[in-house]
Scaffold this active site. Structure first.
Site, PDB file in Angstrom:
ATOM      1  N   GLN A 159      -5.112  -4.908  -2.344  1.00  0.00           N
ATOM      2  CA  GLN A 159      -4.510  -3.599  -2.142  1.00  0.00           C
ATOM      3  C   GLN A 159      -4.255  -3.012  -3.521  1.00  0.00           C
ATOM      4  O   GLN A 159      -3.277  -3.325  -4.186  1.00  0.00           O
ATOM      5  CB  GLN A 159      -3.235  -3.738  -1.318  1.00  0.00           C
ATOM      6  CG  GLN A 159      -3.483  -4.411   0.032  1.00  0.00           C
ATOM      7  CD  GLN A 159      -4.295  -3.564   1.001  1.00  0.00           C
ATOM      8  OE1 GLN A 159      -3.902  -2.454   1.354  1.00  0.00           O
ATOM      9  NE2 GLN A 159      -5.453  -4.064   1.430  1.00  0.00           N
ATOM     10  N   ARG A 204       1.849  -0.476  -0.251  1.00  0.00           N
ATOM     11  CA  ARG A 204       0.958   0.189  -1.193  1.00  0.00           C
ATOM     12  C   ARG A 204      -0.392   0.446  -0.534  1.00  0.00           C
ATOM     13  O   ARG A 204      -0.780  -0.234   0.421  1.00  0.00           O
ATOM     14  CB  ARG A 204       0.812  -0.632  -2.467  1.00  0.00           C
ATOM     15  CG  ARG A 204       0.068  -1.920  -2.294  1.00  0.00           C
ATOM     16  CD  ARG A 204       0.219  -2.861  -3.514  1.00  0.00           C
ATOM     17  NE  ARG A 204      -0.049  -2.180  -4.756  1.00  0.00           N
ATOM     18  CZ  ARG A 204       0.874  -1.983  -5.703  1.00  0.00           C
ATOM     19  NH1 ARG A 204       2.097  -2.441  -5.551  1.00  0.00           N
ATOM     20  NH2 ARG A 204       0.577  -1.334  -6.805  1.00  0.00           N
ATOM     21  N   ALA A 258       2.802   1.851   6.807  1.00  0.00           N
ATOM     22  CA  ALA A 258       1.649   1.043   6.409  1.00  0.00           C
ATOM     23  C   ALA A 258       0.866   1.709   5.280  1.00  0.00           C
ATOM     24  O   ALA A 258       1.177   2.821   4.853  1.00  0.00           O
ATOM     25  CB  ALA A 258       0.744   0.813   7.610  1.00  0.00           C
ATOM     26  N   HIS A 259      -0.151   1.019   4.818  1.00  0.00           N
ATOM     27  CA  HIS A 259      -0.898   1.494   3.653  1.00  0.00           C
ATOM     28  C   HIS A 259      -1.635   2.811   3.924  1.00  0.00           C
ATOM     29  O   HIS A 259      -2.128   3.044   5.004  1.00  0.00           O
ATOM     30  CB  HIS A 259      -1.856   0.438   3.098  1.00  0.00           C
ATOM     31  CG  HIS A 259      -2.845  -0.127   4.055  1.00  0.00           C
ATOM     32  ND1 HIS A 259      -3.720  -1.113   3.690  1.00  0.00           N
ATOM     33  CD2 HIS A 259      -3.091   0.124   5.359  1.00  0.00           C
ATOM     34  CE1 HIS A 259      -4.469  -1.422   4.711  1.00  0.00           C
ATOM     35  NE2 HIS A 259      -4.113  -0.698   5.730  1.00  0.00           N
ATOM     36  N   ASN A 260      -1.636   3.647   2.892  1.00  0.00           N
ATOM     37  CA  ASN A 260      -2.381   4.901   2.907  1.00  0.00           C
ATOM     38  C   ASN A 260      -1.833   5.943   3.864  1.00  0.00           C
ATOM     39  O   ASN A 260      -2.491   6.960   4.123  1.00  0.00           O
ATOM     40  CB  ASN A 260      -3.872   4.646   3.205  1.00  0.00           C
ATOM     41  CG  ASN A 260      -4.492   3.735   2.157  1.00  0.00           C
ATOM     42  OD1 ASN A 260      -4.735   2.559   2.415  1.00  0.00           O
ATOM     43  ND2 ASN A 260      -4.677   4.253   0.962  1.00  0.00           N
TER      44      ASN A 260
END
Lengths: 344, 344, 344
Positions: free
Chosen positions: A195, A215, A236-238
């Site tokens: 990540q 991240r 969560a990511h993004n």
């Protein structure tokens, strides 16, 4: 202790009654005592004002006559005014500059910064003026934190993240842990996808206790200015969240979801991954959003409560709804009456 | 290692068989070995007793004859007796008085207190005798913690909170973070309402890992004596929970909800804000309570599981239930048969 | 910076085009720039390749002709290949051996281990080579952690647990807190059942931020090799999870549930206690599993989203489904048409 006149001088509004009256506390209508400043945010509680012992009241201008004889501050939005008065009465804890001897600091910090015991700050960290890093917090290498931001005890911020100015991160918050990304081998084993993105928080963001913001995988996870997240939320990511969106406790947002500005997301709501939610959307508590929402409005998908007996009786039919619908269709086909299906 | 006679001397109950038999461990029926003390909490497992190698059994008195020849402790509630025996075999970790040199303590503490490495205790904190503050815990200014309470590692307690006696707070618990209160400006921005209340926990409260209990806005958040909260639960500001209520993991309680005494709240249940739940209410797992509950009983609002195919087929009708009901009404109006609607 | 030829030498695959081309980063198709290596995991994005500026692409062999003229790495599973390349470009942070002077260590550790500031390690702890214990982590007495495992900041591991090799525990994780076990007195008070079991994690387990795994009551809680748990998940006592099962954020698993190998559990899903889930089961997000699942497949039990108005209209009928079904039965009994009930 403030006189009404002092409050109005600072915060606006108009006095009706005695501006020299002093108040020491804000309180709700039903428990306010002498010396308190109460507020009437909703006209339906007007009948309670008669019994209210508060020394003064924050009300809308249209109540001036109805409450003649009371000491009033007139303002268009009493609840907002109450919030500002409460801030005057309860200023945030003062910054006590200095690095505690039991902290481990590997970066050069401004003299105005406060670093608590047990905190650890790695290399290449950049802190703005008046930042407070609470006891036992960790700030990873390369992270930047803007002026006036406060981390309460036991916050963890991973490397290379960006946190804006005047943010508040409550205890147990985790910013920048790895997003949940894996590719599957034929054997069923999962191969970790590193990540490599960051978390970027805007200014005036508040994040509740034990909430986690992962991240990004390749790009960043981005939280806009003024966003407020309650406790135990998973981002969560993004994910991208627009400015001034607010989210209640235990909500979860899956990867790459985009949430607009000024949204209100209820507690325990779930937002699936890779979808978009427009600006100004309200999602009710305990509701799953599994498809994009393109128009402002209120959206709901939760269940009514029943006694357990009624629940068994009624919800046993949920597994057979399709059969029930088919049976109704069959009846309609053999009925002589007018066909209502077109309205369905 | 205890002889049955010693157990009965301490905990009550009646021996049938050999009171001199020694047992070293408690174990469930199906895995108990020689030297173990097993328990039969439910008569439906009686058939398993024949094969059970345990040296003795805790059973209800009515089984005395059926189990003649076995060494028995007879008691009305074998599961409760098992709990007490298990406590004898597994006493809580001993308190090791003293403040670790890597702790930062700004208050005067009783000599009997244990403070682990990395812990920080601010000014004006009052700890009772035998309190244990685990490694890397933080206790904010002015907080009081009663005799015999244990905080495991990495617990965060904010300022001015009250924690009773003999409580257990597991790792990652956060007590007293700001409640989630904001007033909205016309621009859509949120203005923080300072959270000036406290958290007040009674005695014998146990709080699971990473659970959060927010401080009140103007009044306090209050958790009654004997309440047990599992992991990852969110208790919002100004919630009140009556004594001996128990709540399973991942439940969430919104602001100002009042939950009665001796309630049982299932995992992932949600309780909306500003409502009341009577004493002795059971809420099933994964159930949303959006209205007050005024009578004891079991309440449920969760969904049956289906294969994905069946779910698609059946649940597509959920968006059209009103139309379906209308079609049934239509059919009834044109039917010659007796009208059953009055029963609906 | 790797040349395509170097990548293929290490990771397999076949080059089409110029193996001397160097790439410095992996990137998704839609944002890849010159110098990047993009991947095409799904044929439906093939049309985007034309505009993609990436210097090279990871694709399936069947696209060789369609993408003639581009520099390609051909491999059966581009997404898996991407994961492995991303690992090359983003290796895990290096271990920096040594114990920080602000750590409190009561066990003998291998020289290769890294222990961060504020960490505390009790007696009889056994760490493998190259273990990293992050800042402010706590590792309780008697716990064993295998070679190569990394604990990020603020992780809490209780006593006597076992963590395998090459695991990753993110910040705020709590391993081995007491399971939630109580027996009830007649008074309604709860008597704690000591939790004497352990947590046993296999190898290659990754656990997300603020996730909690409780220790067993009498037996252990066991997480198999290769299991991946996202953030804010609750694993209750005595749960067993088979190898390579993956679970998304905010899921909760109640006590003594057994989950098979290679399962995929969606976000906010709930698994009730004392049930079994077969291998290779997929549970959709926001779904409650209240009964055992004995066959592989996809299972769902979540709700469609509606506008609030539609929700009120449609879901008001959920409390009256039984009456509706009865009315349909009544209509069928008085209908002349063929009876379709047998198909229901």
């Amino acid at each position: 202790m403030f006189r009404l006149q002092e409050l109005v001088d600072r915060l606006g509004g108009v006095i009706a009654g005695d501006g020299a009256v002093a108040v020491a506390r804000v309180a709700p209508l039903d428990t306010a005592k002498e010396g308190d400043l109460a507020f009437l945010a909703n006209r339906k509680y007007l009948s309670q004002v008669g019994e209210c012992a508060a020394s003064a009241l924050i009300v809308t201008p249209d109540l001036r006559e109805a409450l003649a004889g009371r000491n009033l501050i007139l303002t268009a939005d009493p609840y907002l005014y109450f919030a500002r008065v409460a801030q005057l009465f309860n200023p945030p804890p003062a910054v006590r500059p200095g690095v505690h001897p039991l902290a481990a600091v590997a970066s050069t910090l401004p003299a105005s910064v406060q670093v608590g015991p047990g905190a650890s700050i790695e290399e290449d960290v950049v802190l703005g003026e008046d930042v407070v890093i609470g006891p036992n917090c960790h700030v990873g290498r390369g992270t930047r934190i803007g002026r006036g931001t406060r981390l309460y005890a036991n916050v963890s911020v991973y490397h290379d993240c960006v946190i804006g100015e005047d943010c508040i991160l409550h205890s147990g918050v985790v910013i920048g842990a790895d997003g949940f990304g894996f590719a599957r081998e034929k054997s069923g084993a999962w191969v970790k996808i590193p990540q490599a993105g960051r978390v970027v928080l805007g200014n005036d963001v508040e994040i509740g206790a034990n909430t986690t913001v992962d991240r990004g995988a390749l790009d960043d996870t981005v939280i806009g200015d003024g966003v407020k997240l309650d406790n135990l939320i998973q981002i969560a990511h993004n994910v991208r969240i627009g400015e001034h969106t607010i989210m209640a406790g235990c909500a979860g947002v899956a990867g790459s979801a985009r949430i607009g500005a000024r949204c209100m997301i209820g507690g325990q709501a779930g937002i699936s991954g890779h979808l978009s939610i427009a600006d100004d959307v309200v999602v009710s508590a305990w509701t799953l959003v599994a498809k994009s929402i393109t128009k402002p409005g209120v959206y709901t998908g939760n269940l009514p409560l029943q006694t357990h007996g009624d629940w068994v009786k009624n919800f046993s039919h949920l597994r057979h709804l399709d059969a029930l619908a088919r049976r109704v269709r069959q009846l309609e086909q053999h009925s002589d009456g007018p066909d209502d299906r077109s309205q369905g």
